[in-house]
Scaffold this active site. Sequence first.
Site, PDB file in Angstrom:
ATOM      1  N   SER A 110      79.057 -17.560 -24.326  1.00 24.38           N
ATOM      2  CA  SER A 110      79.401 -16.323 -23.604  1.00 24.38           C
ATOM      3  C   SER A 110      80.764 -15.754 -23.948  1.00 24.38           C
ATOM      4  CB  SER A 110      79.309 -16.527 -22.091  1.00 24.38           C
ATOM      5  OG  SER A 110      77.988 -16.645 -21.719  1.00 24.38           O
ATOM      6  N   ASP A 131      75.500 -14.884 -17.503  1.00 27.97           N
ATOM      7  CA  ASP A 131      76.796 -15.103 -18.146  1.00 27.97           C
ATOM      8  C   ASP A 131      77.930 -14.436 -17.371  1.00 27.97           C
ATOM      9  OD1 ASP A 131      75.102 -16.225 -19.941  1.00 27.97           O
ATOM     10  OD2 ASP A 131      75.365 -14.708 -21.490  1.00 27.97           O
TER      11      ASP A 131
HETATM   12  C1  GLA Z   1      72.165 -15.168 -23.187  1.00 23.70           C
HETATM   13  C2  GLA Z   1      72.057 -14.055 -22.156  1.00 23.70           C
HETATM   14  C3  GLA Z   1      71.821 -14.627 -20.750  1.00 23.70           C
HETATM   15  C4  GLA Z   1      70.675 -15.626 -20.734  1.00 23.70           C
HETATM   16  C5  GLA Z   1      70.812 -16.628 -21.875  1.00 23.70           C
HETATM   17  C6  GLA Z   1      69.618 -17.536 -21.994  1.00 23.70           C
HETATM   18  O1  GLA Z   1      73.303 -15.931 -22.966  1.00 23.70           O
HETATM   19  O2  GLA Z   1      73.229 -13.276 -22.154  1.00 23.70           O
HETATM   20  O3  GLA Z   1      71.597 -13.575 -19.843  1.00 23.70           O
HETATM   21  O4  GLA Z   1      69.439 -14.967 -20.775  1.00 23.70           O
HETATM   22  O5  GLA Z   1      71.008 -16.001 -23.131  1.00 23.70           O
HETATM   23  O6  GLA Z   1      69.509 -18.348 -20.870  1.00 23.70           O
END
Ligand code: GLA
Length: 370
Positions: free
Chosen positions: A115, A161
């Site tokens: 993230s 995230d």
């Molecule tokens: C990314 C997206 C999240 C989530 C994950 C998988 O990080 O930003 O919203 O869907 O993938 O869990």
Amino acid sequence: MPAERITVPFTVAAPGRVNLIGEHVDYNDGFVLPMAIERHVRLHVRPRADRRVLLRTGRDPETVPLDLAAPLVPRRRHWSNYVAGVIEGCRRAGHDPPGFEAFVEATLPSGGGLSSSAALEVATATAIEALCGGELGAERKALLCQAAEHEFAGVPCGIMDQFAVCFATPGHALCLDCRTRSIVPVPLGAGLRVLVINCGVKHSLADGAYATRRAECAEAAGRLGVASLRDLVPADLEGADGLLPPNLLARARHVVGEIARVPAFVAALAAGDRGAVGALLAASHRSLALDYAVSCPELDLLVDLAEGVPGSVGRRMTGGGFGGCVVALVEEARAEEAARTLVAAYRSARGIDGGWFLTAAAGPPAVTVD
Ligand code: GLA
């Protein structure tokens, strides 16, 4: 967060996150269990008297200018979209930020499934709160950052995230119900540490596979006659092969099973049942690799190798997938040794050293005046 306007140079630090379990279920209204990590995106901000924003990173020699006198629009596949999208969102929320310079620095790898984009978005929103004086509130801030990612970066992500970053709670993972948006802080359990190992392959969610998965889930829910896959339990899918083609059935099986695994994992942590913790993480990885098809050979190899490492309690891929990181729960007393053994085994099998770290659950974004 600062309610007073800051007019001197300041720094914002926003953490990344690692998801312990509950993968690819946030956009299906499911439960997720992310935790903020001790790796950050930092924005060194200097307010300006005019309406210009100047963005710089250490990697990128060019300065990216944004002109606040006009509406900001997305640039094709450019990191500044995360900043520009958040500025536009804040303006829609009634903030009128002045110009500023921002130098972006990160201890968080980008494209690692940790993230970094949400951290940059939330750091930007926090900087704008400081520049304007006033608070957006954590939930509003998280949703505004998610919208920026949809509209400016073109990734139809869920809420996990941005919520994980905005609501980060030291010492705790967050059990987030993505339907009601309620959050229960979950302590990790005595004697365990979180190890994050990068497989060294970068992922890019904007490549379209993420959007495809999201569309497949919506289609599966529609064909099964429910508003979202959250409305189903694993037994509902037995005998559903007449209703769904095999690929959609596999996607639904992952989502429905993964949503059920999250409360089971929280209960196993609370009971100190390490066998169950490990089994649930293994089931999550298998399901993501086979039914959801978002793993890759490098992540699978790391997970396989970690299984034989002394002190390793459980492990799985984490984040969106197609590369990025594995998260492992390791015994505190053997954490460092477990990490080194695993990284050495991976290096000798693949010739890759993608980096690793042990982390506790970090706190929320913070502002410090320089
Ligand atoms: C990314 C997206 C999240 C989530 C994950 C998988 O990080 O930003 O919203 O869907 O993938 O869990």
